[in-house]
Design an enzyme around this catalytic site. Structure first.
Site, short mmCIF file in Angstrom:
data_model
loop_
_atom_site.label_atom_id
_atom_site.label_comp_id
_atom_site.label_asym_id
_atom_site.label_seq_id
_atom_site.Cartn_x
_atom_site.Cartn_y
_atom_site.Cartn_z
CG ASP A 8 -36.92 -12.72 59.35
OD1 ASP A 8 -36.98 -13.02 60.70
OD2 ASP A 8 -36.88 -13.66 58.55
CD GLU A 67 -39.44 -12.04 63.25
OE1 GLU A 67 -40.34 -11.61 62.16
OE2 GLU A 67 -38.97 -13.32 63.14
CG ASP A 139 -35.60 -16.22 55.21
OD1 ASP A 139 -36.13 -16.29 56.50
OD2 ASP A 139 -35.20 -16.92 54.68
#
Length: 171
Positions: A8, A67, A139
């Site tokens: 991420d 992502e 996160d």
């Protein structure tokens, strides 16, 4: 499929999560957050590159999932995020890993069942799916969700290709 590194990316914090999918159910290996120093962007990008390179060297994942960028507020933020994402991707590719990319909505849909899920819902489902004793950092949970999304995407394709079920129907 075996070991998947989920990332991420962020220009302030970058989450990572690693799962082992060689057994019947995905198993948690590790996760964390790479906290970046303040200041100019180029040294922060180096921190991301070096940290991801070190994680890849230590855990030897077979695949990487990242992502995709979500542009919500400003083009400047999106550009910084894109550069952070690029540093993480280059570290993975430099180590010979194939890299898959997933939209945030698809990640949430895969893990929570709702593409508009909240961060708390993602954390809770990651904890539940991986049977963790506590919720991982935000996160890190997002990165684990990316890894789980990658697993689910490939697991469903393998299952349907082998004559399994898809959407309640025989394929």
């Amino acid at each position: 499929m075996a070991i998947i590194l989920g990332i991420d990316p962020g220009s302030v914090k970058t989450g990572f999560g690693i799962i082992d999918t060689s057994a019947r159910q995905p198993r948690y290996l590790t996760s964390g957050v790479i906290k970046l120093p303040s200041g100019e962007l180029p040294p922060r990008l180096k921190v991301i590159f070096d940290a991801i390179s070190q994680i890849v060297g230590e855990y030897q994942p077979d695949q990487c999932a990242v992502e995709q960028i979500f542009v919500a507020k400003s083009a400047g933020s999106a550009l910084k995020l894109g550069q952070a994402r690029g540093a993480a991707i280059v570290a993975a590719v430099n180590a010979g890993l194939p890299v898959a990319e997933y939209e945030a909505r698809k990640v949430k849909q895969s893990v929570v069942g709702n593409g508009g899920a909240t961060k708390d819902q993602v954390q809770h489902m990651v904890m539940t799916l991986l049977k963790l004793p506590a919720c991982p950092q935000e996160d890190a949970a997002d990165a684990l969700a990316v890894a789980l999304c990658h697993y689910h995407s490939h697991h469903v394709m393998r299952t349907t290709a082998a004559g399994g079920f898809r959407r309640g129907r025989m394929v």
